[in-house]
Design a protein around this motif. Structure first.
Motif, PDB file in Angstrom:
ATOM      1  N   ARG A  48       0.837  -1.191   0.000  1.00  0.00           N
ATOM      2  CA  ARG A  48       0.000   0.000   0.000  1.00  0.00           C
ATOM      3  C   ARG A  48       0.878   1.249   0.000  1.00  0.00           C
ATOM      4  O   ARG A  48       0.648   2.173  -0.770  1.00  0.00           O
ATOM      5  N   ASP A  49       1.877   1.249   0.868  1.00  0.00           N
ATOM      6  CA  ASP A  49       2.753   2.416   0.961  1.00  0.00           C
ATOM      7  C   ASP A  49       4.172   2.108   0.517  1.00  0.00           C
ATOM      8  O   ASP A  49       4.882   2.969   0.058  1.00  0.00           O
ATOM      9  N   PHE A  50       4.575   0.889   0.714  1.00  0.00           N
ATOM     10  CA  PHE A  50       5.880   0.504   0.185  1.00  0.00           C
ATOM     11  C   PHE A  50       5.716  -0.869  -0.444  1.00  0.00           C
ATOM     12  O   PHE A  50       4.756  -1.582  -0.168  1.00  0.00           O
TER      13      PHE A  50
ATOM     14  N   LEU B 266      10.620   1.039 -11.247  1.00  0.00           N
ATOM     15  CA  LEU B 266      11.184  -0.124 -11.930  1.00  0.00           C
ATOM     16  C   LEU B 266      11.376  -1.297 -10.970  1.00  0.00           C
ATOM     17  O   LEU B 266      11.293  -2.456 -11.365  1.00  0.00           O
ATOM     18  N   PHE B 267      11.615  -0.983  -9.719  1.00  0.00           N
ATOM     19  CA  PHE B 267      11.768  -2.049  -8.728  1.00  0.00           C
ATOM     20  C   PHE B 267      10.435  -2.766  -8.489  1.00  0.00           C
ATOM     21  O   PHE B 267      10.371  -3.980  -8.416  1.00  0.00           O
ATOM     22  N   ALA B 268       9.371  -1.981  -8.381  1.00  0.00           N
ATOM     23  CA  ALA B 268       8.106  -2.557  -7.916  1.00  0.00           C
ATOM     24  C   ALA B 268       7.202  -3.089  -9.028  1.00  0.00           C
ATOM     25  O   ALA B 268       6.347  -3.924  -8.780  1.00  0.00           O
TER      26      ALA B 268
ATOM     27  N   GLY C 218      15.549   5.347  -3.904  1.00  0.00           N
ATOM     28  CA  GLY C 218      14.140   5.011  -4.119  1.00  0.00           C
ATOM     29  C   GLY C 218      13.774   3.652  -3.552  1.00  0.00           C
ATOM     30  O   GLY C 218      12.606   3.339  -3.358  1.00  0.00           O
ATOM     31  N   VAL C 219      14.790   2.862  -3.297  1.00  0.00           N
ATOM     32  CA  VAL C 219      14.598   1.521  -2.735  1.00  0.00           C
ATOM     33  C   VAL C 219      15.485   1.468  -1.512  1.00  0.00           C
ATOM     34  O   VAL C 219      16.556   2.062  -1.514  1.00  0.00           O
ATOM     35  N   SER C 220      15.030   0.814  -0.447  1.00  0.00           N
ATOM     36  CA  SER C 220      15.933   0.725   0.695  1.00  0.00           C
ATOM     37  C   SER C 220      15.980  -0.688   1.264  1.00  0.00           C
ATOM     38  O   SER C 220      15.069  -1.490   1.064  1.00  0.00           O
TER      39      SER C 220
ATOM     40  N   THR D 101      10.513  -0.521  -1.539  1.00  0.00           N
ATOM     41  CA  THR D 101      10.534   0.860  -2.026  1.00  0.00           C
ATOM     42  C   THR D 101      10.394   1.809  -0.844  1.00  0.00           C
ATOM     43  O   THR D 101       9.812   1.473   0.184  1.00  0.00           O
ATOM     44  N   ALA D 102      10.932   3.011  -1.005  1.00  0.00           N
ATOM     45  CA  ALA D 102      10.841   4.006   0.061  1.00  0.00           C
ATOM     46  C   ALA D 102       9.369   4.386   0.251  1.00  0.00           C
ATOM     47  O   ALA D 102       8.662   4.602  -0.738  1.00  0.00           O
TER      48      ALA D 102
END
Lengths: 259, 220, 220
Positions: free
Chosen positions: A134-136, B32-34, C69-71, C83-84
């Motif tokens: 939802r958020d990440f 692009l990651f998700a 953008g990704v962590s 993703t952040a």
């Protein structure tokens, strides 16, 4: 009436109170209702007046009854307990009395309310967190480079438990297959006759003591007749009744001996 | 990044100022990651705030991932993040296909878990049908059950017990932590059964056995 | 780079020598990119060449992804790339509609999380109502709670605890990071104080709870 003080003439408060009544089904049990009522005191739950709360709750139950709302048993149990608590809080402590004081009981109720409120608050905070999906987000393309594929089998714990339950419940009910519903035990017969025997001033056929409906089904009638007869013998032995039979196979009659 | 400073004034046409290029790069990276599919520049632009320049962000991102474990690659006219080709050997475990265990196997596994150590004859007695070889073999191959000690009874039959792998897979610390029937019922995990009065007909038991039979023959 | 060059000739040693840390970091990055589920250090080590130190590689990798953008996030004792959270707005298409949980389910979940390990009776005591059928069922199905150890009290009731999936879903590194946990604990609201009984019975419960608390915070 304490009603007058609690449901004051303030229109808003009265409307709020009525909203509560209409919504009785919306509450998740007495504790939830108490928590909602406690909000009207507008104080920290630690400083709450349990006595006032008990009175509010009792007034609420009273009103709900006036409106002929069906109240679940646990609401009534809580009402009885609060009435008891109220009397403990109001009366000077009886030194001979065992057990916790009214204050201790009230403190525990306040603790329960505070804890429930805290858990609700925590639940809200939890759901307000950033959530996966939802958020990440997790990786969208999981690697699928074509390569040797290995097949593996999987099952969840739920599958496992349900599978087990499926097998075991087959057995579990076997002992109960013997049909207890059609058996009238002697204890039941005794209980029934003790209640009725006081009215039997005249000689009456014991068959008239069979429980209602049982004379219709032959299996049930047999069981009830046997147990009623056995119970009659027991009552005669105790000296509660007299018993007689006019002839072989004639109706067996009994009457109350203690007149 | 001096580019950011010079970029901003240029986007005069847009009503709102585009985010700095560093931010845009983050956005492209996250998307692009998700996403499950490669994204075209147009798709990226469609998702990003007005005035963004995903093409430029992609250039920066590609540079950033150079020599890393993951690289930004072009697939047709779309872009995707992919693991570096030289690290493909690490992905062996990802290509595992999972299938649901058959009902016969689930039941057999459950009986071993709840009754261990248990012999094959006991499993059959509890299930009410014979257990096919394949079922036990499969569970052993999965490393969810293994041979336990032989039972000290005539014939000295082997017993089966569950493994550490089994506990790990099902998130249990101990097989004794499995809930009992009563707990299953109170947790609402039991399918509702007909009242005892109806059970005497035993019709559905017959049906169930039939299913088991079919399953059993399917397996072999 | 120069290390690799010197490594190569000594073929006997290099069989057992771990790749340089930079390489290890790439490997960890590639493995984590390839999967959606968190990976434990042990799993990483299992897939990487002998002698690797994924724990150290993770430290480097985490630093590398800071502010991107990704962590790299920690989930229980496992690691995952996510993703952040501030970029969630870009991912509308990926958003999965989760089944709306009932109020009872949400509260039950919170109680399990904050009081774990917790028995069904304790959940009911806190909520003041019985836990309806299906509530626990639903949370187990979501794989947010699972069975924990049995409580060593009469009846040995099963307990419930939250899972790694739960931590992953709510972005928690650890059950101790639950919002407001410390405050609740110091306010005494996580103790399950026995009700003052009119007739004395079941005194031992008080001690039991202390153990639970320790248990919970012992978990690393």
């Amino acid at each position: 009436m304490s009603d007058a003080t609690i449901f004051s003439t303030d229109v808003n408060e009265r409307l709020a109170a009525e909203a509560l009544i209409v919504d009785v089904d919306g509450f998740e049990g007495p504790l939830d209702l108490l928590l909602t009522l406690s909000r009207t005191q507008k104080v920290d739950l630690r400083q709450i007046s349990v006595l006032a709360l008990a009175e509010q709750y009792l007034a609420f139950i009273h009103k709900a009854r006036d409106l002929r709302l069906e109240l679940a048993a646990d609401y009534l149990v809580m009402a009885a307990w609060l009435a008891f608590l109220k009397s403990r809080l109001l009366l000077p402590p009886d030194p001979s009395e065992e057990g916790p004081s009214g204050e201790e009981l009230a403190a525990h109720l306040a603790f329960q309310l505070e804890r429930l409120a805290a858990m609700r608050d925590a639940a809200a905070k939890l759901m307000a967190r950033d959530q996966l999906g939802r958020d990440f987000f997790a990786r969208g393309i999981t690697e699928d480079v074509t390569r040797t594929r290995r097949v593996t089998y999987t099952a969840t714990l739920l599958d496992l438990m349900q599978g087990y339950a499926r097998i075991r419940t087959k057995d579990e009910f076997r002992p109960f297959v013997m049909d207890r519903e059609k058996v009238f035990t002697m204890e039941e017969a005794l209980g029934r006759m003790r209640g009725l025997i006081g009215f039997a001033g005249e000689w009456t056929d014991i068959l008239s003591y069979l429980p209602e409906g049982w004379e219709l089904d032959p299996v049930k009638r047999r069981s009830a007749t046997a147990s009623t007869f056995a119970a009659s013998l027991e009552l005669a032995k105790e000296g509660k009744i007299e018993i007689r039979q006019g002839d072989i196979f004639a109706p067996i009659q009994i009457r109350n001996k203690e007149r | 990044m001096s580019e950011q400073a010079t970029d901003a004034p240029e986007s005069e046409e847009s009503l709102f100022e585009a985010p700095p290029m560093g931010e845009q790069e983050r956005m492209v990276e996250a998307i692009l990651f998700a996403t499950a599919d490669p994204c075209t520049v147009a798709e990226l632009a469609g998702r990003m705030p007005h005035g963004c320049d995903p093409a430029e962000a992609l250039v920066h991102l590609r540079k950033r991932y150079e020599g890393r474990g993951v690289s930004l690659v072009k697939v047709g006219d779309a872009w995707a993040l992919r693991t570096a080709p030289d690290l493909g050997f690490l992905m062996q475990k990802e290509t595992v296909e999972t299938r649901k265990l058959s009902r016969a196997a689930v039941e057999t596994l459950a009986i071993v878990a709840y009754h261990q150590p248990v012999t094959r004859a006991e499993i059959e007695e509890i299930r009410g049908v014979s257990v096919s070889r394949g079922t036990i073999d499969q569970l052993i191959e999965l490393e969810w059950i293994r041979f336990g000690r032989r039972r000290m009874t005539p014939g000295r039959p082997v017993t089966f017990v569950v493994t550490q792998d089994f506990l790990d897979h099902f998130g249990l610390e101990n097989a004794r932590d499995l809930p009992g029937l009563k707990e299953l019922r109170s947790a609402g995990l039991l399918e509702s059964r007909p009242a005892p009065l109806l059970a005497e007909a035993g019709e559905e038991e017959g049906d169930e056995d039939d299913t088991d039979q079919t399953e059993m023959f399917d397996e072999s």
